[in-house]
Design an enzyme around this catalytic site. Structure first.
Site, PDB file in Angstrom:
ATOM      1  N   GLY A 164       0.833  -1.201   0.000  1.00 56.98           N
ATOM      2  CA  GLY A 164       0.000   0.000   0.000  1.00 56.98           C
ATOM      3  C   GLY A 164       0.864   1.245   0.000  1.00 56.98           C
ATOM      4  N   GLY A 165       0.365   2.266   0.706  1.00 55.53           N
ATOM      5  CA  GLY A 165       1.086   3.536   0.747  1.00 55.53           C
ATOM      6  C   GLY A 165       2.453   3.409   1.382  1.00 55.53           C
ATOM      7  N   GLY A 169      24.594  12.238 -30.104  1.00 53.47           N
ATOM      8  CA  GLY A 169      24.077  12.958 -28.936  1.00 53.47           C
ATOM      9  C   GLY A 169      24.623  12.392 -27.645  1.00 53.47           C
ATOM     10  N   ALA A 170      24.944  11.102 -27.667  1.00 57.37           N
ATOM     11  CA  ALA A 170      25.458  10.476 -26.444  1.00 57.37           C
ATOM     12  C   ALA A 170      26.816  11.072 -26.051  1.00 57.37           C
ATOM     13  CB  ALA A 170      25.559   8.971 -26.634  1.00 57.37           C
TER      14      ALA A 170
HETATM   15  C1  HXC Z   1      -3.671  -4.080  11.483  1.00 55.91           C
HETATM   16  C2  HXC Z   1      -2.474  -5.905  10.852  1.00 55.91           C
HETATM   17  C3  HXC Z   1      -2.247  -5.332   9.587  1.00 55.91           C
HETATM   18  C4  HXC Z   1      -2.773  -4.056   9.322  1.00 55.91           C
HETATM   19  C5  HXC Z   1      -1.272  -7.235   9.645  1.00 55.91           C
HETATM   20  N1  HXC Z   1      -1.870  -7.078  10.823  1.00 55.91           N
HETATM   21  N2  HXC Z   1      -1.495  -6.179   8.854  1.00 55.91           N
HETATM   22  N3  HXC Z   1      -3.174  -5.260  11.781  1.00 55.91           N
HETATM   23  N4  HXC Z   1      -3.489  -3.459  10.302  1.00 55.91           N
HETATM   24  N5  HXC Z   1      -2.556  -3.453   8.167  1.00 55.91           N
HETATM   25  C6  HXC Z   1      -1.827  -8.003  11.955  1.00 55.91           C
HETATM   26  C7  HXC Z   1      -2.577  -9.296  11.695  1.00 55.91           C
HETATM   27  O1  HXC Z   1      -3.927  -9.118  12.021  1.00 55.91           O
HETATM   28  C8  HXC Z   1      -1.860 -10.248  12.633  1.00 55.91           C
HETATM   29  O2  HXC Z   1      -2.328 -10.021  13.946  1.00 55.91           O
HETATM   30  C9  HXC Z   1      -0.438  -9.772  12.595  1.00 55.91           C
HETATM   31  O3  HXC Z   1      -0.489  -8.425  12.112  1.00 55.91           O
HETATM   32  C10 HXC Z   1       0.423 -10.570  11.657  1.00 55.91           C
HETATM   33  O4  HXC Z   1      -0.231 -10.659  10.416  1.00 55.91           O
HETATM   34  P1  HXC Z   1      -0.393 -12.045   9.637  1.00 55.91           P
HETATM   35  O5  HXC Z   1      -1.377 -11.826   8.579  1.00 55.91           O
HETATM   36  O6  HXC Z   1      -0.620 -13.151  10.629  1.00 55.91           O
HETATM   37  O7  HXC Z   1       1.072 -12.218   9.048  1.00 55.91           O
HETATM   38  P2  HXC Z   1       1.507 -12.769   7.630  1.00 55.91           P
HETATM   39  O8  HXC Z   1       0.815 -14.057   7.337  1.00 55.91           O
HETATM   40  O9  HXC Z   1       2.976 -12.774   7.657  1.00 55.91           O
HETATM   41  O10 HXC Z   1       0.997 -11.709   6.572  1.00 55.91           O
HETATM   42  C11 HXC Z   1       1.507 -10.391   6.577  1.00 55.91           C
HETATM   43  C12 HXC Z   1       0.738  -9.490   5.609  1.00 55.91           C
HETATM   44  C13 HXC Z   1      -0.802  -9.595   5.935  1.00 55.91           C
HETATM   45  C14 HXC Z   1       1.004  -9.942   4.189  1.00 55.91           C
HETATM   46  C15 HXC Z   1       1.264  -8.086   5.782  1.00 55.91           C
HETATM   47  O11 HXC Z   1      -0.973  -9.400   7.335  1.00 55.91           O
HETATM   48  C16 HXC Z   1      -1.586  -8.569   5.194  1.00 55.91           C
HETATM   49  O12 HXC Z   1      -1.905  -8.720   4.019  1.00 55.91           O
HETATM   50  N6  HXC Z   1      -1.960  -7.482   5.905  1.00 55.91           N
HETATM   51  C17 HXC Z   1      -2.782  -6.443   5.339  1.00 55.91           C
HETATM   52  C18 HXC Z   1      -1.986  -5.624   4.358  1.00 55.91           C
HETATM   53  C19 HXC Z   1      -2.769  -4.429   3.885  1.00 55.91           C
HETATM   54  O13 HXC Z   1      -3.683  -4.566   3.058  1.00 55.91           O
HETATM   55  N7  HXC Z   1      -2.482  -3.264   4.491  1.00 55.91           N
HETATM   56  C20 HXC Z   1      -3.165  -2.044   4.220  1.00 55.91           C
HETATM   57  C21 HXC Z   1      -2.516  -1.482   2.968  1.00 55.91           C
HETATM   58  S1  HXC Z   1      -3.278  -0.012   2.502  1.00 55.91           S
HETATM   59  P3  HXC Z   1      -2.286 -11.145  15.067  1.00 55.91           P
HETATM   60  O14 HXC Z   1      -2.976 -10.511  16.211  1.00 55.91           O
HETATM   61  O15 HXC Z   1      -2.975 -12.328  14.487  1.00 55.91           O
HETATM   62  O16 HXC Z   1      -0.846 -11.416  15.330  1.00 55.91           O
HETATM   63  C22 HXC Z   1      -2.266   1.134   3.032  1.00 55.91           C
HETATM   64  C23 HXC Z   1      -2.764   2.466   2.711  1.00 55.91           C
HETATM   65  C24 HXC Z   1      -1.740   3.498   3.055  1.00 55.91           C
HETATM   66  O17 HXC Z   1      -1.291   0.901   3.594  1.00 55.91           O
HETATM   67  C25 HXC Z   1      -1.921   4.657   2.133  1.00 55.91           C
HETATM   68  C26 HXC Z   1      -0.985   5.748   2.427  1.00 55.91           C
HETATM   69  C27 HXC Z   1      -0.967   6.721   1.312  1.00 55.91           C
END
Ligand code: HXC
Length: 512
Positions: A168-169, A402-403
């Site tokens: 994401g961001g 040109g290079a």
């Molecule tokens: C809150 C989160 C989280 C998130 C992970 N966790 N991502 N909690 N917000 N974004 C938590 C999980 O619930 C889990 O909690 C722990 O972190 C570990 O995650 P797992 O999924 O068990 O780990 P893994 O299998 O290694 O997978 C990691 C991951 C996956 C690939 C990052 O967690 C994932 O896809 N997360 C979401 C990614 C995402 O879509 N983020 C938002 C992007 S948008 P527990 O309690 O079970 O340990 C964005 C916008 C920003 O960022 C824009 C700015 C301009």
């Protein structure tokens, strides 16, 4: 409880991040924890933590029960090789290292201090992105970071290591920083992950294929470096910093160096007899610079141009060099973008530039034209022309069209331009030139091939050498290859107090 004991207890709790079980899971994935990474990176005992007890303020979705001291990021300052650095290291064991409003505030505090005190900032990224439970507060936190990255750009060096997911961001802060390093197989970067990609474009792709280290090193060019494990990555950051000053007002550290016999006879035999035969420019670079000092940047991206840091006579320099061993060293869109970005880093941080030229020109064709070789090729021209650091050129063989202008010619502000006797400085290669300017003569000849060859030879004799350019002062000296290192040591020393005055303006408008 005794107040001192309470403090100790809280400190110990904070050091465990998301707890022992999650630390074990992190290790099982082949990853270190945020704190272990800091310990490995910084000089022993030098880390001072800031914000150990920060917790988030969110009360939605039961988050008031999910409080972890430090809120998923370890921040502070310390030393690398006795030089001050600021650091933040995301803790995946706490809610996946996700970025809350307070997590962002901690990072911003460190970025502000780094800027105010003029020292590099290093981000160790390992995060699931915006903390989903916090919504816009988290998005705002990201933007606060981006804004600071931009304010610091060109003022202090900013290094990013990607040591886990970066989605994401979250990818945009590293993208603004100066250099990105990724760890193979345990880190990845993408704006949208595989599941979103599948929904939108129906492509089935793994995280590794979509945004793993290898992909970003070779296809997108997003990462400058890749490493087989985290320890290698952290050691690399230390080495990278050794070529870079603390901020834009300072110079890079000078390393002890004792003058010895600097002639390099091997250089005399690097250029093949046949001017169309490739050779490895990296071999040539190794002969020119201090032993083992060359650190290549963007090694696997646009291999037709080489960029990287090195030392010459103990002083840090940036090298931009055509690579005849890849696509004959031609300039294309990616090569130009890669080199331009590197040149701008060196110029911003007072790292002198050495440009090694063996270039047959810009790459022709619809692919290049339709994708904007004009705008993109202009990036390198602009960057080199704009740079005010000491700039030295060595033309080893071809400098066509040109290079020739683009590759740090005298005309765009190079300080000293050397050519080897093997240099060919011309509008184009002799064969093509003969075909164009002697078209009628060749057509009228009984033996067209023989005529073409004769005219090619005529053109070669006239232009495929450095003497015409030297006669005009476009080349300052024609030198035998073996003395090049001696010349460069002297010349960079001579230029070390260079002052270049630029016209007053807000900023230039480099073709983007
Ligand atoms: C809150 C989160 C989280 C998130 C992970 N966790 N991502 N909690 N917000 N974004 C938590 C999980 O619930 C889990 O909690 C722990 O972190 C570990 O995650 P797992 O999924 O068990 O780990 P893994 O299998 O290694 O997978 C990691 C991951 C996956 C690939 C990052 O967690 C994932 O896809 N997360 C979401 C990614 C995402 O879509 N983020 C938002 C992007 S948008 P527990 O309690 O079970 O340990 C964005 C916008 C920003 O960022 C824009 C700015 C301009």
């Amino acid at each position: 409880m005794n107040k001192f004991d309470l403090l100790k207890q809280k400190q110990q709790e904070a050091l465990l991040g998301g707890g022992v079980k999650r630390i074990e899971t992190q290790h099982k994935k082949g990853k270190l924890t945020a704190r272990e990474r800091i310990q490995l990176l910084l000089d022993e005992g030098s880390f001072e933590e800031v914000g150990l007890f920060v917790t988030h303020r969110s009360k939605d979705f039961g988050m008031e029960q999910e409080l972890y001291l430090g809120d998923g990021v370890v921040t502070g300052y310390g030393k690398i090789n006795n030089r001050l650095v600021y650091i933040f290291s995301q803790d995946f064991t706490v809610l996946g290292g996700s970025l809350s409003e307070t997590h962002a505030e901690k990072i911003c505090k460190i970025l502000d201090m780094a800027l105010q005190n003029g020292a590099p900032v290093i981000g160790l990224n390992d995060s699931g992105g915006a903390r989903i439970q916090e919504g816009v507060a988290s998005l705002g936190g990201y933007a606060d970071i981006f804004h600071r990255n931009v304010q610091s750009s060109g003022v202090i060096p900013q290094l990013s290591a990607i040591m886990g997911p970066c989605a994401g961001g979250a990818v945009y802060s590293p993208a603004i920083t100066d250099f990105i390093s990724m760890v193979e197989h345990t880190s990845y970067m993408f704006v949208t992950g595989p599941s979103v990609v599948k929904t939108v474009t129906h492509e089935n792709i793994s995280s590794e294929e979509l945004g793993g280290a290898a992909v970003h090193a070779s296809k997108s060019g997003v990462t400058h470096f890749t490493h087989s494990n985290e320890v290698e990555c952290l050691n690399h950051l230390k080495r990278l910093l050794s070529y870079i000053p603390q901020n834009c007002e300072e110079d890079a550290p000078v390393y002890p160096y004792e003058a010895a016999d600097e002639t390099r006879a091997k250089l005399n035999s690097i250029i093949p007899e046949n001017p169309n035969q490739p050779y490895d420019m990296k071999e040539l670079i190794e002969e020119l610079v201090d032993a083992d000092s060359f650190l290549e940047v963007h090694q696997h991206y646009a291999e037709n141009i080489i960029v990287g840091f090195a030392r010459i006579g103990g002083r840090s320099i940036g090298i931009v060099a055509n690579q005849p061993a890849s696509m004959a060293g031609v300039l294309d869109i990616n090569a130009s973008k890669k080199a331009a970005r590197f040149v701008r880093f060196c110029d911003a941080f007072n790292v002198p530039l050495l440009v090694l030229v063996d270039v047959p020109g810009f790459l022709p064709g619809t692919d290049q034209e339709w994708n904007g070789i004009i705008t993109n090729g202009a990036k390198l021209l602009y960057a080199l022309s704009e740079a005010t650091v000491p700039k030295i050129t060595v033309i080893t063989r071809k400098a066509y069209g040109g290079a020739y202008d683009v590759m740090n010619s005298k005309h765009i502000g190079a300080d000293l331009n050397y050519a080897w006797p093997t240099a060919e400085i011309a509008v184009m290669g002799a064969k093509g030139a003969a075909e164009i300017i002697f078209k009628n003569e060749i057509a009228a000849a009984d033996d067209k091939d023989a005529k073409w060859k004769e005219k090619e030879l005529e053109y070669t004799e006239k232009f495929a050498n450095p003497y015409g350019a030297a006669a005009r002062g476009f080349i300052d000296e024609i030198i035998v290859p073996e003395v090049t290192r001696v010349k460069l040591i002297k010349a960079f020393k001579m230029l070390e107090n260079k002052v270049a005055v630029r016209p007053k303006r807000k900023h230039g408008n480099i073709p983007m």
